[in-house]
Design an enzyme around this catalytic site. Structure first.
Site, PDB file in Angstrom:
ATOM      1  N   GLU A 262       5.461   5.363 -12.436  1.00 17.78           N
ATOM      2  CA  GLU A 262       5.350   4.088 -11.444  1.00 17.78           C
ATOM      3  C   GLU A 262       5.345   2.709 -12.207  1.00 17.78           C
ATOM      4  O   GLU A 262       4.631   2.854 -13.255  1.00 17.78           O
ATOM      5  CB  GLU A 262       4.396   4.337 -10.393  1.00 17.78           C
ATOM      6  CG  GLU A 262       4.714   5.319  -9.677  1.00 17.78           C
ATOM      7  CD  GLU A 262       3.835   5.699  -8.536  1.00 17.78           C
ATOM      8  OE1 GLU A 262       2.930   4.838  -8.395  1.00 17.78           O
ATOM      9  OE2 GLU A 262       3.879   6.584  -7.783  1.00 17.78           O
ATOM     10  N   HIS A 280       4.910   4.215  -3.060  1.00 16.25           N
ATOM     11  CA  HIS A 280       3.649   4.268  -3.113  1.00 16.25           C
ATOM     12  C   HIS A 280       2.807   3.676  -1.947  1.00 16.25           C
ATOM     13  O   HIS A 280       2.046   2.829  -2.183  1.00 16.25           O
ATOM     14  CB  HIS A 280       2.887   3.837  -4.380  1.00 16.25           C
ATOM     15  CG  HIS A 280       1.656   4.866  -4.780  1.00 16.25           C
ATOM     16  ND1 HIS A 280       1.298   5.010  -6.080  1.00 16.25           N
ATOM     17  CD2 HIS A 280       0.578   5.063  -4.064  1.00 16.25           C
ATOM     18  CE1 HIS A 280       0.089   5.512  -6.051  1.00 16.25           C
ATOM     19  NE2 HIS A 280      -0.266   5.436  -4.612  1.00 16.25           N
TER      20      HIS A 280
END
Length: 533
Positions: A262, A280
């Site tokens: 990420e 997220h």
């Protein structure tokens, strides 16, 4: 006046709380993304308030010459090098319960999105296609929901599933039958969950044991057309294996809020019709953001101004007045819990903590929290001294405390006893004048062993030649023994050995020891204590 840097995007509430509490604060929400600029200025600050974008690496921590506290607005501390912070005396705090409901609700929302193909149907309809026959969904009612990890967030998801008239099954090594009954779920083993579930949702932390828990082997055990939801940690699912399972139809759909890497600007899951992907967002509601921002600012300000410690990962909640006397026994309690947590594989049902002599007059609540945190940390990496008692209670583990006057040669000691359905195990320890923890009894066998960062614990029958046998195996494999401690219950009876090592014990050598008929068990141990000089 202490100075705090906020290097990620937090609610403005946090900045105002710092100011109101008498803390000088710099709000630079994009600085955390620039490692070099952050590294250049970090030595100016006493506190660092972050979310997930800032990476508090060992390099950054070593450069932070004034830093006293790192506050993470949220539960996960994967982006903080906690051992490095501990070695530098930096307290790491998080906000373990501020976004639990929000994350649980996101998982439920993704489950509905998968069941009814809402993202694809929305895109098709807005494009003017009206493909009503293309989007044939499935009902939630009556389906089997498998919850992997039934702690704080997982238990909320489980109760929501029960409310939706789903049949909920849960896998969690710490979940007791009593707690499962309270939640209205069926406790099962992982393989059983994989075989039975129509929907599987993950709510377990990332540890060595859970990394890649959903892989090709796991997919092979699942129902055809199973749907997967992950709002926990990206590394829990092997993404390449998930892609193949989606292509083959083994998995009917996946909803993913977290990824192995990420920010996930590229990923093999992107573009697949049966995948719902979100960036997220588990904790991304205005309520959750406000909660965690307020909590982390209050905690950090209270520590920097008053010395109070709340929700610390590497230190229990202790008042400034009692800290000097209590600190070494907090470490002792944590080490005792860590020992039992590393050698006990079956689910624990009961914990008894005995405080003898001087320890009975201390803040035993902090000592119990430290012991429980050490006990469950091998399974729940994000646990801290504050959240440990709650997590233990959620799993239905019964905790009892016993205090008594001095009964032996030591001014004070702590004895930890745990029970499972199959066995009972106990360990006792004390602190000498140097403040270092020591083991004084294991399995009711007396010994005197200094606690090392890396150790090996073995059990065997008390027969001649065991010292030589262990020494020979270690020497042949280049394992240097710093100290060697022995104990036995009686001549020819049960015996134990604790080896204090210079480095972690090699896994391959463990198997070599287990293959020896003379060794009953061998377990490598790691403790968060200072390495030997």
């Amino acid at each position: 006046m202490p100075r705090v840097l906020v290097s990620d995007k937090l609610s403005p509430t946090a900045v105002q709380i710092f100011k109101d509490r008498g803390v000088d604060v710099d709000y630079l929400p994009d600085l955390g993304k620039d490692k070099e600029k952050l590294l250049a200025v970090i030595d100016q600050y006493d506190g660092l308030a972050i979310r997930s974008a800032t990476k508090a690496t060992e390099k950054l921590i070593n450069a932070a010459t004034k830093l006293k506290v790192i506050g993470r607005a949220g539960i996960g501390v994967d982006n903080v090098d906690i051992p490095a912070a501990s070695r530098k005396g930096i307290i790491v705090m998080n906000t373990p319960f501020g976004n639990s409901i929000t994350t649980a609700e996101h998982a439920i929302a993704l489950m509905f999105a998968l069941a009814r193909q809402l993202p694809e149907a929305n895109a098709s309809t807005q494009a003017g296609k009206w493909e009503k026959n293309r989007f044939m969904g499935v009902e939630i009612t009556g389906k089997v929901l498998g919850v992997i990890g039934c702690g704080n967030i997982g238990s909320i998801v489980a109760t929501r599933g029960v409310g939706l008239k789903m049949r909920v099954i849960a896998f969690d090594p710490f979940l007791s039958e009593h707690r499962a009954e309270e939640l209205g779920v069926e406790k099962v083993e992982l393989d059983d969950l994989l075989k039975r579930a129509d929907f599987i949702t993950l709510h377990t932390p990332m540890t060595d044991k859970t990394k890649g828990i959903i892989n090709a082997e796991a997919f092979a055990k699942m129902k055809n057309g199973v749907r997967i939801i992950n709002c926990a940690r990206g590394g829990l699912i092997v993404e390449a294996d998930l892609v193949e399972a989606l292509k083959s139809g083994k998995v009917g759909g996946a909803a993913v809020d977290v990824f192995e890497t990420e920010p996930a600007t590229e990923n093999p899951l992107f573009g697949m019709e049966n995948v719902v992907a979100t960036p997220h967002l588990g904790a991304s509601t205005s309520e959750a953001q406000e909660n965690v921002a307020l909590q982390v600012a209050e905690q950090m300000a209270d520590y920097l101004i008053k010395g109070a410690v709340t929700n610390a990962i590497n230190m229990p909640s202790i008042t400034a007045e009692e800290a000097p006397r209590l600190k070494p026994f907090v470490k002792l309690a944590e080490v005792l819990g860590a020992f039992v947590g590393q050698v006990t594989e079956d689910p624990i049902t009961e914990v008894e903590i005995l405080f003898d002599g001087a320890t009975a007059t201390m803040n035993t609540r902090a000592l119990i929290s430290a012991a429980l945190a050490g006990l469950i940390r091998p399974q729940v990496a994000d646990v801290n001294m504050v959240s440990a008692p709650i997590m233990v209670k959620e799993r239905g583990i019964i905790v009892s405390e016993v205090k008594r006057d001095k009964s032996g040669v030591f001014d004070g000691y702590i004895k930890l006893t745990v029970k499972t359905e199959k066995m009972s195990r106990s360990i006792a320890g004390t602190c000498f004048s140097d403040g270092k923890p020591r083991f004084i009894q294991i399995k009711n066998i007396n010994l005197d062993a200094e606690v090392g960062q890396h150790m090996l614990y073995t059990t065997n029958a008390d027969t001649p030649g065991m010292i030589g046998l262990l020494g020979t195996v270690c020497g042949r494999n280049g394992v240097n023994i710093a100290n060697f401690h022995l104990g036995r219950d009686h001549p020819g009876g049960d015996a134990i050995a604790l080896l204090y090592l210079d480095a972690p014990f090699p896994e391959a050598v463990i198997q070599e020891l287990k293959d020896l008929n003379a060794i009953q068990s061998a377990k490598p141990l790691t403790f968060d204590v200072a390495p030997a000089a």
